[in-house]
Design an enzyme around this catalytic site. Structure first.
Site, mmCIF file in Angstrom:
data_model
loop_
_atom_site.group_PDB
_atom_site.id
_atom_site.type_symbol
_atom_site.label_atom_id
_atom_site.label_comp_id
_atom_site.label_asym_id
_atom_site.label_seq_id
_atom_site.Cartn_x
_atom_site.Cartn_y
_atom_site.Cartn_z
ATOM 1 N N CYS A 1 -11.012 3.395 0.428
ATOM 2 C CA CYS A 1 -9.570 3.588 0.625
ATOM 3 C C CYS A 1 -9.207 2.788 1.862
ATOM 4 O O CYS A 1 -9.897 2.871 2.889
ATOM 5 C CB CYS A 1 -9.268 5.069 0.842
ATOM 6 S SG CYS A 1 -7.572 5.391 1.398
ATOM 7 N N THR A 2 -8.145 1.994 1.752
ATOM 8 C CA THR A 2 -7.825 1.089 2.863
ATOM 9 C C THR A 2 -7.409 1.847 4.132
ATOM 10 O O THR A 2 -7.539 1.324 5.233
ATOM 11 C CB THR A 2 -6.730 0.088 2.446
ATOM 12 O OG1 THR A 2 -5.618 0.809 1.884
ATOM 13 C CG2 THR A 2 -7.251 -0.887 1.413
ATOM 14 N N HIS A 3 -6.933 3.073 3.974
ATOM 15 C CA HIS A 3 -6.588 3.872 5.160
ATOM 16 C C HIS A 3 -7.825 4.184 6.016
ATOM 17 O O HIS A 3 -7.735 4.297 7.234
ATOM 18 C CB HIS A 3 -5.970 5.213 4.758
ATOM 19 C CG HIS A 3 -4.509 5.152 4.445
ATOM 20 N ND1 HIS A 3 -4.019 4.618 3.278
ATOM 21 C CD2 HIS A 3 -3.419 5.588 5.137
ATOM 22 C CE1 HIS A 3 -2.700 4.715 3.269
ATOM 23 N NE2 HIS A 3 -2.315 5.307 4.382
ATOM 24 N N TYR B 1 -0.720 8.308 -2.505
ATOM 25 C CA TYR B 1 -0.837 7.963 -3.923
ATOM 26 C C TYR B 1 -2.043 8.662 -4.562
ATOM 27 O O TYR B 1 -2.035 8.955 -5.746
ATOM 28 C CB TYR B 1 -1.052 6.455 -4.084
ATOM 29 C CG TYR B 1 0.171 5.579 -3.951
ATOM 30 C CD1 TYR B 1 1.434 6.100 -3.656
ATOM 31 C CD2 TYR B 1 0.052 4.205 -4.145
ATOM 32 C CE1 TYR B 1 2.531 5.259 -3.549
ATOM 33 C CE2 TYR B 1 1.150 3.358 -4.043
ATOM 34 C CZ TYR B 1 2.392 3.887 -3.737
ATOM 35 O OH TYR B 1 3.470 3.051 -3.641
ATOM 36 N N GLY B 2 -3.061 8.867 -3.766
ATOM 37 C CA GLY B 2 -4.330 9.370 -4.298
ATOM 38 C C GLY B 2 -4.249 10.758 -4.890
ATOM 39 O O GLY B 2 -5.152 11.188 -5.607
ATOM 40 N N ASP C 1 0.872 -1.173 0.000
ATOM 41 C CA ASP C 1 0.000 0.000 0.000
ATOM 42 C C ASP C 1 0.913 1.227 0.000
ATOM 43 O O ASP C 1 2.120 1.121 0.246
ATOM 44 C CB ASP C 1 -0.885 -0.009 1.258
ATOM 45 C CG ASP C 1 -1.798 1.215 1.329
ATOM 46 O OD1 ASP C 1 -2.339 1.621 0.276
ATOM 47 O OD2 ASP C 1 -1.964 1.779 2.420
ATOM 48 N N SER C 2 0.297 2.383 -0.200
ATOM 49 C CA SER C 2 1.070 3.625 -0.138
ATOM 50 C C SER C 2 1.548 3.894 1.288
ATOM 51 O O SER C 2 2.382 4.768 1.496
ATOM 52 C CB SER C 2 0.201 4.786 -0.592
ATOM 53 O OG SER C 2 -0.858 4.957 0.338
ATOM 54 N N CYS D 1 -4.398 -1.438 -1.904
ATOM 55 C CA CYS D 1 -4.555 0.002 -2.098
ATOM 56 C C CYS D 1 -5.527 0.203 -3.251
ATOM 57 O O CYS D 1 -5.278 -0.293 -4.366
ATOM 58 C CB CYS D 1 -3.181 0.581 -2.427
ATOM 59 S SG CYS D 1 -3.222 2.312 -2.911
HETATM 60 N N1 DGL Z 1 -4.687 3.352 0.978
HETATM 61 C C1 DGL Z 1 -4.753 3.785 -0.361
HETATM 62 C C2 DGL Z 1 -6.063 3.486 -1.046
HETATM 63 O O1 DGL Z 1 -6.732 2.547 -0.674
HETATM 64 C C3 DGL Z 1 -4.076 5.043 -0.791
HETATM 65 C C4 DGL Z 1 -4.225 6.287 -0.028
HETATM 66 C C5 DGL Z 1 -3.277 7.316 -0.560
HETATM 67 O O2 DGL Z 1 -2.079 7.084 -0.500
HETATM 68 O O3 DGL Z 1 -3.738 8.340 -1.075
HETATM 69 O O4 DGL Z 1 -6.434 4.147 -2.000
#
Ligand code: DGL
Length: 301
Positions: A205-207, A48-49, A16-17, A80
């Site tokens: 988003c996994t975060h 990453y987003g 993931d990021s 991600c």
């Molecule tokens: N956790 C990531 C996702 O599911 C990326 C969040 C990010 O880095 O912007 O999209």
């Protein structure tokens, strides 16, 4: 893990990021306690987003190379949504022998769950504006017909980074995360089970799984929060069973968590260790830093 448990030697790579994919790793461990995992948190290059597609594709290829080098992985879970949306097709083309499992916002399950017909979707800009997400959205809407369902889609700029930074600073400092959640949910409209209200919220988003308590407080007890970790773990299990059989993987025994799970970060080792302990009950010995990368979370482009 019991010392006598048998573990297949090839690891499952997960990336993931940042720390968001740990929410997927949680589900993977629960589903496949006998497996080895190598997790890559690309925190120095998060979020990453808010990066270009080319940047995320390049990072995803680089990480896959490094996962292969570190553990001869038998499968890679792209934990991600953003990297799945923009990079998984090119990864599959580049590594045709290696199975990839991606994550995408759980729109289909949401249709089965909603009663009001209004479903909220939160995710990164990169995920929600991607061609892959737009295609998913129209397919799901067509399949849902004649059941009318409206998706209220909201990109949450800065939220993944705030969750990442909250972990780096102090586990209790949730002010920025709470502020952003409040702002974005407010923009989406009213939540609840009454007519016309949003009764299901897809965490795209996994975060965001790690902001679940805050989101729950803000939307109230009647709204369904829908994430994908479990479904992804089941899919990985199906795929890995096939991969393992066809390659007749060797088996070995692992006595410590640190043998079965390695977590690597390009960013802050302290933040990763906090997160690993808090969410996965893993000791700091599982965590390592990738040398040669910046020690802070990178700025967005
Ligand atoms: N956790 C990531 C996702 O599911 C990326 C969040 C990010 O880095 O912007 O999209």
């Amino acid at each position: 893990m019991p010392p006598t448990e048998t573990i297949t030697e090839r690891a499952i790579g997960v990336f993931d990021s940042g720390i968001g994919g740990l929410s997927v790793l949680q589900a993977l461990r629960a589903e496949m306690p006998q497996e080895r995992f190598i997790y890559w948190s690309d925190s120095a290059f998060a979020p990453y987003g808010e990066r270009s597609d080319a940047f995320v594709i390049e990072r995803s290829h680089d990480i896959t190379e490094q996962l292969i080098a570190k553990g001869k992985v038998k499968c890679v879970v792209v934990a991600c949504n953003t990297a799945t949306a923009v990079a998984i097709e090119s990864l599959r083309q580049q590594y045709p022998q290696l199975p990839f499992v991606g994550v995408e916002p759980a729109l289909k399950p949401a249709i089965g769950i909603t009663h009001t017909g209004r479903v909220g979707v939160i995710g990164t800009h990169g995920t929600l504006q991607s061609a892959r997400f737009q295609k998913l959205l129209s397919t799901v809407q067509q399949e849902a017909s004649p059941k009318a369902c409206e998706f209220v889609v909201q990109a949450c700029k800065g939220l993944a980074l705030a969750i990442e930074q909250q972990t780096e600073k102090a586990q209790t400092d949730v002010h920025e995360v709470e502020h952003l959640c409040q702002q974005y949910l407010h923009a989406m409209g009213s939540f609840g089970k009454g007519p016309g209200e949003i009764d299901s919220l897809v965490l795209g988003c996994t975060h965001y799984v790690f902001a679940q308590d805050i989101l729950r407080r803000l939307v109230g007890p009647d709204v369904h929060l829908i994430s994908t970790g479990e479904a992804v773990a089941k899919q990985t299990q199906r795929l890995c069973a096939t991969a393992t059989n066809s390659r007749s993987a060797q088996t070995t025994e692992f006595k410590q968590a640190a043998d079965a799970i390695q977590l690597w970060t390009t960013g802050s080792l302290r933040a990763l260790a906090h997160a690993a302990e808090r969410w996965l009950q893993l000791p700091p010995e599982c965590c390592h830093r990738v040398e040669g990368t910046a020690s802070t979370i990178g700025p967005s482009l």
